[in-house]
Write an enzyme that holds these catalytic residues in place. Structure first.
Site, PDB file in Angstrom:
ATOM      1  N   SER A   8     -61.040  -2.495 -19.922  1.00  0.00           N
ATOM      2  CA  SER A   8     -60.547  -3.955 -20.624  1.00  0.00           C
ATOM      3  C   SER A   8     -61.660  -4.977 -21.117  1.00  0.00           C
ATOM      4  CB  SER A   8     -59.772  -4.194 -20.136  1.00  0.00           C
ATOM      5  OG  SER A   8     -59.509  -6.123 -20.829  1.00  0.00           O
ATOM      6  N   HIS A  33     -59.723  -0.805 -23.845  1.00  0.00           N
ATOM      7  CA  HIS A  33     -58.134  -1.079 -23.791  1.00  0.00           C
ATOM      8  C   HIS A  33     -59.001  -2.382 -24.325  1.00  0.00           C
ATOM      9  CE1 HIS A  33     -54.398  -2.890 -22.643  1.00  0.00           C
ATOM     10  NE2 HIS A  33     -55.037  -4.377 -22.073  1.00  0.00           N
ATOM     11  N   ASP A  35     -57.670  -6.581 -25.493  1.00  0.00           N
ATOM     12  CA  ASP A  35     -56.483  -7.435 -24.967  1.00  0.00           C
ATOM     13  C   ASP A  35     -56.646  -8.728 -26.171  1.00  0.00           C
ATOM     14  OD1 ASP A  35     -55.545  -6.586 -22.424  1.00  0.00           O
ATOM     15  OD2 ASP A  35     -57.472  -6.950 -21.850  1.00  0.00           O
ATOM     16  N   MET A  37     -54.644 -11.693 -27.518  1.00  0.00           N
ATOM     17  CA  MET A  37     -54.234 -13.199 -26.862  1.00  0.00           C
ATOM     18  C   MET A  37     -54.218 -14.407 -28.714  1.00  0.00           C
ATOM     19  SD  MET A  37     -55.550 -13.605 -23.415  1.00  0.00           S
ATOM     20  CE  MET A  37     -55.429 -12.365 -22.282  1.00  0.00           C
ATOM     21  N   HIS A  66     -53.545  -3.827 -26.248  1.00  0.00           N
ATOM     22  CA  HIS A  66     -52.693  -4.529 -25.984  1.00  0.00           C
ATOM     23  C   HIS A  66     -52.575  -6.010 -26.591  1.00  0.00           C
ATOM     24  CE1 HIS A  66     -51.189  -7.013 -21.997  1.00  0.00           C
ATOM     25  NE2 HIS A  66     -50.582  -6.550 -22.711  1.00  0.00           N
ATOM     26  N   MET A  68     -50.820  -9.360 -27.283  1.00  0.00           N
ATOM     27  CA  MET A  68     -50.232 -10.540 -25.928  1.00  0.00           C
ATOM     28  C   MET A  68     -50.193 -11.882 -27.174  1.00  0.00           C
ATOM     29  SD  MET A  68     -52.172 -10.019 -22.696  1.00  0.00           S
ATOM     30  CE  MET A  68     -53.242  -9.550 -23.012  1.00  0.00           C
ATOM     31  N   MET A 137     -47.198  -4.543 -16.536  1.00  0.00           N
ATOM     32  CA  MET A 137     -47.706  -5.396 -16.082  1.00  0.00           C
ATOM     33  C   MET A 137     -48.059  -6.247 -14.787  1.00  0.00           C
ATOM     34  SD  MET A 137     -49.652  -6.060 -19.157  1.00  0.00           S
ATOM     35  CE  MET A 137     -50.981  -7.879 -18.151  1.00  0.00           C
ATOM     36  N   ASP A 175     -51.882  -3.115 -15.654  1.00  0.00           N
ATOM     37  CA  ASP A 175     -52.500  -3.507 -16.110  1.00  0.00           C
ATOM     38  C   ASP A 175     -52.519  -5.120 -15.672  1.00  0.00           C
ATOM     39  OD1 ASP A 175     -54.089  -4.733 -17.830  1.00  0.00           O
ATOM     40  OD2 ASP A 175     -53.380  -5.026 -19.448  1.00  0.00           O
TER      41      ASP A 175
HETATM   42  C1  DX5 Z   1     -54.234  -9.483 -18.786  1.00  0.00           C
HETATM   43  C2  DX5 Z   1     -54.519  -8.432 -19.567  1.00  0.00           C
HETATM   44  C3  DX5 Z   1     -55.652  -6.952 -19.029  1.00  0.00           C
HETATM   45  C4  DX5 Z   1     -56.892  -7.878 -18.270  1.00  0.00           C
HETATM   46  C5  DX5 Z   1     -56.567  -7.595 -16.839  1.00  0.00           C
HETATM   47  O1  DX5 Z   1     -53.543 -10.666 -19.221  1.00  0.00           O
HETATM   48  O2  DX5 Z   1     -53.574  -7.895 -20.027  1.00  0.00           O
HETATM   49  O3  DX5 Z   1     -55.920  -6.312 -19.720  1.00  0.00           O
HETATM   50  O4  DX5 Z   1     -58.331  -7.801 -19.117  1.00  0.00           O
HETATM   51  O5  DX5 Z   1     -58.042  -7.993 -16.019  1.00  0.00           O
HETATM   52  P1  DX5 Z   1     -58.847  -7.552 -14.613  1.00  0.00           P
HETATM   53  O6  DX5 Z   1     -58.632  -5.688 -14.243  1.00  0.00           O
HETATM   54  O7  DX5 Z   1     -59.312  -8.335 -14.111  1.00  0.00           O
HETATM   55  O8  DX5 Z   1     -56.997  -7.711 -13.780  1.00  0.00           O
HETATM   56 ZN    ZN Z   2     -53.909  -5.833 -21.096  1.00  0.00          ZN
END
Ligand code: DX5
Ligand code: ZN
Length: 220
Positions: A8, A33, A35, A37, A66, A68, A137, A175
């Protein structure tokens, strides 16, 4: 079982993002990956289409987006245009989950659905056979660097049993809080795609990637 690593980039150095993505892809990570948000579904805002589009020219690795984001159906076409290969949406963020999953598949992309820790796996019973991937998650989404929530392992076990019982080719991704220290236990529970942010980019990203891949090959 075939295992895949999905570093990620949330934990990467954003001033050198292209180089960081190349590093982990060249070290053997099959997925990147991404993310996204929106500051509404989760508290934080990360990055969106322009960043993903710019990174597309850096690697042929699978772009695992991903989302969010509330009502992510509004953006799936844009994500495809930016180079997404897999789009994962949250069950909790979609009023019409079936419609969004079909939107993604109609674009020729792979469709994933993510479940927050407190959402039971039964929420996906009706559409499991339409999915390419389920994302369990293992932290509450929104931030990198959080601690793995142990009870989510039971969800992985339950989902693996259900998928195998139905004979479905659905990947199980995890994740949040995944590291070289706990990954074997999560593999044993039945997951096969592993997101890792701080565990990869918190150190020598190439070496950390290889460390995960060595663990995978020792278990295959
Ligand atoms: C959290 C994200 C993850 C995040 C994971 O909301 O969806 O993908 O980057 O980070 P680590 O591996 O540091 O927990
Ligand atoms: Zn993620």
């Amino acid at each position: 079982m075939y295992y895949k690593l999905a570093p990620s980039i949330l934990a990467a150095d954003f001033g050198n993002l292209g180089a960081q993505v190349r590093t982990v892809a060249q070290a053997g990570a099959e997925y990147i990956h991404l993310d996204v948000m929106d500051g509404a579904f989760v508290p934080s805002i990360s990055f969106g289409m322009p960043v993903i589009k710019s990174l597309r020219s850096c690697t042929d690795a699978v772009f695992d987006v991903h989302m969010m984001v509330e009502e992510p159906g509004r953006y799936v076409e844009d994500m495809k245009a930016c180079g997404a290969d897999i789009i994962t949406v949250h069950a909790e963020a979609c009023t019409h989950l079936d419609r969004v999953v079909n939107q993604i598949k109609d674009l020729g992309l792979k469709a994933g659905v993510a479940l927050n820790p407190a959402t039971p796996i039964q929420a996906l019973d009706c559409i499991l056979d339409q999915l390419d991937m389920v994302l369990i998650m293992t932290v509450n989404p929104g931030f990198g660097g959080q601690k793995f929530i142990p009870y989510t392992l039971d969800k992985v076990r339950g989902l693996r049993a259900r998928i195998d019982q139905l004979g479905l080719p659905v990947d199980i991704q995890v994740d949040g809080g995944v590291s070289a220290h706990n990954v074997k236990e999560i593999m044993d529970a039945g997951a096969n795609v592993f997101v890792a942010g701080s565990a990869v980019f918190g150190g020598d990203a190439a070496a950390r990637t290889k460390e995960f891949l060595e663990i995978f090959s020792s278990m295959e």
